[in-house]
Design an enzyme around this catalytic site. Structure first.
Site, PDB file in Angstrom:
ATOM      1  N   LYS A   1       0.837  -1.205   0.000  1.00  0.00           N
ATOM      2  CA  LYS A   1       0.000   0.000   0.000  1.00  0.00           C
ATOM      3  C   LYS A   1       0.872   1.255   0.000  1.00  0.00           C
ATOM      4  O   LYS A   1       1.759   1.397   0.837  1.00  0.00           O
ATOM      5  CB  LYS A   1      -0.916  -0.012   1.223  1.00  0.00           C
ATOM      6  CG  LYS A   1      -1.789   1.225   1.386  1.00  0.00           C
ATOM      7  CD  LYS A   1      -2.583   1.154   2.689  1.00  0.00           C
ATOM      8  CE  LYS A   1      -3.323   2.450   2.971  1.00  0.00           C
ATOM      9  NZ  LYS A   1      -4.018   2.433   4.269  1.00  0.00           N
TER      10      LYS A   1
ATOM     11  N   ASP B   1      -2.696  10.250   4.042  1.00  0.00           N
ATOM     12  CA  ASP B   1      -4.092   9.842   4.170  1.00  0.00           C
ATOM     13  C   ASP B   1      -4.842  10.795   5.100  1.00  0.00           C
ATOM     14  O   ASP B   1      -4.730  10.704   6.322  1.00  0.00           O
ATOM     15  CB  ASP B   1      -4.181   8.411   4.711  1.00  0.00           C
ATOM     16  CG  ASP B   1      -5.618   7.930   4.819  1.00  0.00           C
ATOM     17  OD1 ASP B   1      -6.501   8.548   4.185  1.00  0.00           O
ATOM     18  OD2 ASP B   1      -5.855   6.939   5.525  1.00  0.00           O
TER      19      ASP B   1
ATOM     20  N   LYS C   1     -10.381  12.419   8.700  1.00  0.00           N
ATOM     21  CA  LYS C   1      -9.879  11.963   9.991  1.00  0.00           C
ATOM     22  C   LYS C   1      -9.879  13.118  10.998  1.00  0.00           C
ATOM     23  O   LYS C   1      -9.849  14.287  10.603  1.00  0.00           O
ATOM     24  CB  LYS C   1      -8.450  11.440   9.847  1.00  0.00           C
ATOM     25  CG  LYS C   1      -8.288  10.166   9.042  1.00  0.00           C
ATOM     26  CD  LYS C   1      -6.824   9.786   8.929  1.00  0.00           C
ATOM     27  CE  LYS C   1      -6.617   8.505   8.141  1.00  0.00           C
ATOM     28  NZ  LYS C   1      -7.120   7.321   8.852  1.00  0.00           N
TER      29      LYS C   1
ATOM     30  N   ASP D   1       1.349   6.117   5.807  1.00  0.00           N
ATOM     31  CA  ASP D   1       0.398   5.191   5.199  1.00  0.00           C
ATOM     32  C   ASP D   1       0.945   4.541   3.926  1.00  0.00           C
ATOM     33  O   ASP D   1       0.248   3.754   3.287  1.00  0.00           O
ATOM     34  CB  ASP D   1      -0.920   5.920   4.897  1.00  0.00           C
ATOM     35  CG  ASP D   1      -2.135   5.034   5.117  1.00  0.00           C
ATOM     36  OD1 ASP D   1      -2.000   3.991   5.794  1.00  0.00           O
ATOM     37  OD2 ASP D   1      -3.220   5.367   4.602  1.00  0.00           O
TER      38      ASP D   1
ATOM     39  N   ASP E   1     -12.372   6.793   4.031  1.00  0.00           N
ATOM     40  CA  ASP E   1     -11.162   6.527   4.812  1.00  0.00           C
ATOM     41  C   ASP E   1     -10.794   5.046   4.798  1.00  0.00           C
ATOM     42  O   ASP E   1      -9.784   4.650   5.361  1.00  0.00           O
ATOM     43  CB  ASP E   1     -11.346   7.015   6.250  1.00  0.00           C
ATOM     44  CG  ASP E   1     -10.026   7.078   7.012  1.00  0.00           C
ATOM     45  OD1 ASP E   1      -8.974   7.211   6.358  1.00  0.00           O
ATOM     46  OD2 ASP E   1     -10.046   6.996   8.252  1.00  0.00           O
TER      47      ASP E   1
ATOM     48  N   GLU F   1      -9.693   3.499   2.233  1.00  0.00           N
ATOM     49  CA  GLU F   1      -9.186   3.638   0.864  1.00  0.00           C
ATOM     50  C   GLU F   1      -8.090   2.642   0.514  1.00  0.00           C
ATOM     51  O   GLU F   1      -7.896   2.303  -0.657  1.00  0.00           O
ATOM     52  CB  GLU F   1      -8.686   5.062   0.645  1.00  0.00           C
ATOM     53  CG  GLU F   1      -7.253   5.354   1.062  1.00  0.00           C
ATOM     54  CD  GLU F   1      -6.988   5.159   2.554  1.00  0.00           C
ATOM     55  OE1 GLU F   1      -5.853   4.818   2.922  1.00  0.00           O
ATOM     56  OE2 GLU F   1      -7.924   5.357   3.355  1.00  0.00           O
TER      57      GLU F   1
ATOM     58  N   ARG G   1      -7.749  -0.546   0.970  1.00  0.00           N
ATOM     59  CA  ARG G   1      -8.234  -1.780   0.349  1.00  0.00           C
ATOM     60  C   ARG G   1      -8.675  -1.555  -1.092  1.00  0.00           C
ATOM     61  O   ARG G   1      -8.635  -2.470  -1.905  1.00  0.00           O
ATOM     62  CB  ARG G   1      -9.359  -2.365   1.203  1.00  0.00           C
ATOM     63  CG  ARG G   1     -10.612  -1.513   1.298  1.00  0.00           C
ATOM     64  CD  ARG G   1     -11.427  -1.790   2.541  1.00  0.00           C
ATOM     65  NE  ARG G   1     -10.784  -1.260   3.736  1.00  0.00           N
ATOM     66  CZ  ARG G   1     -11.281  -1.378   4.956  1.00  0.00           C
ATOM     67  NH1 ARG G   1     -12.433  -2.009   5.154  1.00  0.00           N
ATOM     68  NH2 ARG G   1     -10.651  -0.885   5.990  1.00  0.00           N
TER      69      ARG G   1
END
Length: 498
Positions: free
Chosen positions: A263, A268, A275, A286, A345, A347, A349
């Site tokens: 990833k 993020d 968030k 991230d 959030d 995201e 996956r």
């Protein structure tokens, strides 16, 4: 840092810091042979008698030799009262090296315990990795020079030199420096580690190591491949998305191809599902899954194991804007499955779904993805272990065995069919979040929909990606988790291939 073996009485070794290990019964793990230096011998004995806590794991005491020895100072380090694993040894050597660095040492000597002849090669491996990992620092943005010195030379003595000393040192330096490379990528602020910059890092690896082939897909190419899940996440950012691909072909006659998918969300914000502001600065990490994959490929390119590896890192920012993907939107992934986005959030996956599909289309026969995917995994396992999920037990066991040998802690969590019910959507094939309950598991269930029948492992590193303090061979900041396990697995698989 140079690593050398020296055969000499430890009273005659010229170095800044001489590291002596102290056992649980308050005795040194070495015959010191300080016959002509009774004052030093007595001082050590007094410390061990008067300070029983000195034997506690990782406890250090500095003794200045005042010219009585060629070493400027002796560093006593406690080994604790438990049987030490290789990882514990790695931590001990890291603590010693870090303390020596704080003492402005340029050279140190590890006196290896005389009762550990059988595992001497493993101790050397642990010492090299521990020294390099434990003294790591990220200083790109400090304007004042730090007071601590830089270790230049690490000596070993106390046992007979092992025949493969140079080979062990070389391999250990490659692995540790690759972990530190990954740490560097993660520690960079998001303004200095955009998708384009991360892609350039991958291209630089390919230029440095000729056995790697790099391909960088841009937005237009991703549109042609219908990577709409990845592109949906990228819509809110002004930074162009990239799909990083590195190929290593070390076994031309093999049909197997292992895919490492990482990833690569370089920042993020949560997107429209924003968030909380507190702690958001940490969301530069991230992309740690992608950094781990690149770090592993850096080591593999030098170690040259006999197998084929495909590295895929989907990269983008996840930002809110007038163009951003909205909660409630329905998107179509690369393999045609439709997804209801109930939380922007969730995201990671989404980008992994297209990256996994791409890896399969490039011929991957086995898959491993790494991602800072869920806070739920942190709730479940804390910061000690990464969560592991799989659709193939035998494939997973190979990874778990490799992790144990490397010293990284993984814990397997279930993917029972009942969990899949939580990501069912009434208007699409699935939704991208199953809610709070079993959040780490439902996230893995989502990725499993794209791995399908291909042997696959998902590693959630959300809890292990960073350390909040110096501890053992970890230092405050990025840990580089995943690199050592992937490298160890690659070597194990290559060994199986003969």
């Amino acid at each position: 840092m140079k690593f050398e073996w020296i055969s000499a009485n430890i009273t005659e070794i010229l170095c800044d810091t001489l590291v002596i290990l102290v056992s649980h019964d308050h005795t040194c793990l070495n015959e010191l042979h300080f016959e002509k230096h009774q004052q030093v011998t007595g001082q050590i004995a007094d410390i061990l008698r008067d300070q029983p806590a000195q034997s506690g794991f990782g406890t250090t005491t500095t003794i200045y030799t005042l010219g009585q020895l060629r070493a400027k100072q002796i560093l006593l380090i406690g080994c604790g009262d438990e049987k030490l694993s290789l990882d514990k040894w790695r931590a001990l050597f890291a603590i010693a090296a870090r303390q020596a660095k704080k003492l402005q040492s340029k050279s140190l000597c590890f006196v290896l315990p005389e009762d550990k002849e059988a595992i001497c090669s493993k101790l050397i491996e642990a010492a090299v990795e521990g020294s390099l990992l434990g003294t790591y620092s990220f200083d790109d943005y400090h304007t004042k020079e730090k007071m601590s010195g830089n270790l230049e030379t690490c000596l070993f003595t106390g046992l007979e030199k092992v025949d493969a000393f140079n080979e062990i040192v070389t391999r250990s330096k490659i692995v540790a420096s690759s972990v530190n490379f990954s740490r560097d990528l993660v520690n960079q602020p998001a303004c200095a580690m955009t998708p384009s910059i991360l892609a350039q890092q991958a291209q630089d690896l390919a230029s440095t190591y000729g056995c790697l082939k790099s391909t960088i897909l841009d937005r237009k190419q991703m549109e042609e491949l219908k990577m709409n899940a990845l592109l949906a996440v990228a819509k809110g950012s002004n930074e162009p998305p990239k799909l990083i691909v590195l190929e290593y072909n070390g076994h031309s006659s093999s049909k197997e191809k292992i895919a490492f998918v990482g990833k690569g969300i370089t920042f993020d914000s949560g997107g429209i599902s924003l968030k909380p502001s507190k702690g958001m600065e940490e969301m530069k990490d991230d992309m740690a899954g992608g950094a781990a994959v690149l770090g592993a490929m850096r080591a593999i390119a030098q170690l040259k194991p006999k197998l084929n590896i495909l590295a895929v890192v989907p990269c983008t920012e996840n930002m809110p804007s007038g163009h951003a993907c909205r909660p409630g939107d329905v998107i179509s992934s690369m393999n045609g499955k439709t997804i209801e986005v109930v939380n922007t959030d969730a995201e990671g996956r989404l980008i992994l779904a297209d990256a996994v599909t791409y890896a399969k289309e490039q011929g991957a026969t086995h898959l491993i993805d790494l991602a800072t995917l869920t806070g739920a995994c942190v709730v479940a396992l804390g910061t000690v272990a990464s969560g592991v999920f799989t659709n193939q037990a035998d494939w997973c066991q190979k990874l778990l065995d490799a992790a144990e040998k490397s010293g990284e802690k993984l814990w397997k969590l279930p993917l029972f069919p009942e969990y899949k019910e939580l990501i069912k959507s009434s208007i699409a094939d699935m939704k991208n979040s199953g809610g709070r309950d079993a959040g780490a598991i439902t996230a893995a269930c989502f990725i499993a929909e794209f791995a399908e029948q291909t042997p696959w492992i998902h590693i959630d590193i959300a809890g292990t990606v960073e350390s909040n303090k110096d501890c053992g061979y970890q230092v405050k900041g990025a840990t580089g988790t995943g690199v050592r396990t992937l490298v160890q697995l690659a070597e194990e698989l290559a060994y199986e291939n003969g």
